[in-house]
Scaffold this active site. Sequence first.
Site: not given
Length: 586
Positions: A189, A385
Amino acid sequence: MKFLGNVLATIVGLFVFFMLFFFGIVLVAAVFGGESEAVAIKSNSVIELNLEDIKYDYAGKYEDPWINIFSDKKSIGLSDVINAIEVAKNDSDIKGISILNNESSLGMAQSKELRDELESFKKSGKFVMAYANSYTQKEYYLNSVANTIYLNPVGDMDFKGLSAELMFFKDFQEKTGVKMEVIRHGKYKSAVEPFLENKMSDANREQTTALLNSIWGSVVSEIASSRKVSVEKLNEIANGLLARTPEMAKAQKLIDVIAYEDVYHDAIRKALKVDKDEDYNKVNVFDYAKKIKTTSIVTDTQNKIAIIYAQGEIQSGEGDVNTIGEGSMRRSLQEARKNKDVKAIVLRIDSPGGNALTSDLIWREVELTKKVKPVVVSMGNYAASGGYYIACNANTIFAENNTITGSIGVFGILPNFSQLTKKIGINVEQVRTHENASRYSPFVPLDEKFKAVTLEGVEHIYNTFVTHVAEGRKMTFEQVDAIAQGRVWAGSEALKIGLVDKIGSLNDAIKEAAKLSKTQKYGTQNYPEYKKDFNDLLSSLPFAQSKVNFIKEEIGEENYMLMEQVKRFQEQKGVQAMMPFEINIK
């Protein structure tokens, strides 16, 4: 005093009169300008493919008709352009397409879909010709589909491969006292990595390298096919910058003709069999697409495939052409679900993600809709995402080879100024009735207990995200977790690991939706219709854009884009399911 009162009343009256007069003129101009007749297409014409004002797949539609009138100049999206080119294949008045000094804001997946349609147009027996004073890599990728490619004698070509540049702010935070407290899940991330490190992590470098290689591989394979040059040779050209001048580009067979623009137009005249001293007929793709869009098409069926466009960052609220909001998205899914004429739904996603809660609300609406009629996802430039969150439970998922998807991970960012306030002599004290009564304050150090509670929330959303993907993709939690952790994937790689079902365009997704619903004859219906008020109407007027244009002129387009990214970052609220970086290929 009475005299002053009369003077004041006169001034106010004149002000109101002139304001009403001004808005009346603007309104009349908008109404009559928006109702102008469609351009007449002359025989033996060429479409000029000008994409300067086309950025989105869907240009938007509003429930208030006045908004539609004022936004008329922006009423054409890429989907309309692609549809117009498809119609032009069988239009006897259209003989070819001219790509002249084309500049666009289209992403790579959008360029791929447009390129495919141009390739299909060529196969109809009509020509595509391209001219530019210079070519960026993205422009050349699109232009390379042309039968003949022209380049200005003093122009240049940018063909060197892809690279990515990231900035890191760890030392900056320590020096200034302005710190971003990061709470995340997922080793990949990387959206928050610049605030934690001074250099790129191995995990981030791995995924970025793999992504760039995958996108480049897709680009050069198509250029190789069009230009009859091997992929190995194209990589050699890129490595050595062997196409940087017009002469070098021609020697490497990347272009066909080195000439000025007047020679290019003479070549079009020759193809049209028009005398050299006469003008040839041309029509702007915007006008042609608008004519096709507004022409009444009579069909013998009421069956519809709904296309719901989700483009931009995912935020709370209504949403618009630039952003995805739960208001317009949930309403669109509900309307399409309840409409008996709508047999199936295509959800067209072009989003890097955003607010996790909004993503889940849209996911839920897709889940409810899927129980009533088929839902097929078509991915554009991004479906990453949160963008993947709202896609994962569809019946079938389509992506392009160079779509950027995955990035299954979440994070939270809390700006903290406690070190800065201490440096400049400001002390902050808190008084509370209970241990956890005070909410997070950016002016006191982050409390470890608060951090633990917040991390618990991030972990909960991550587990929910992975569970949704596992159920939607018929995988185990462990299988999804292994390819998740916030890592991004190109569409071609996502196909191999099961995140998407097929490689294909929006039109391919529409055909799949028709197949799943067993619908043979159908039309399409676009959603959403956005709800806007009078303030939104005023902001769409030309004079309301002068501030933006002024800033762009003063600081430059790239600096303005950077400023907008910082602004969007500051406006993010709640836990984010967001792609780790933004890719802009030129």
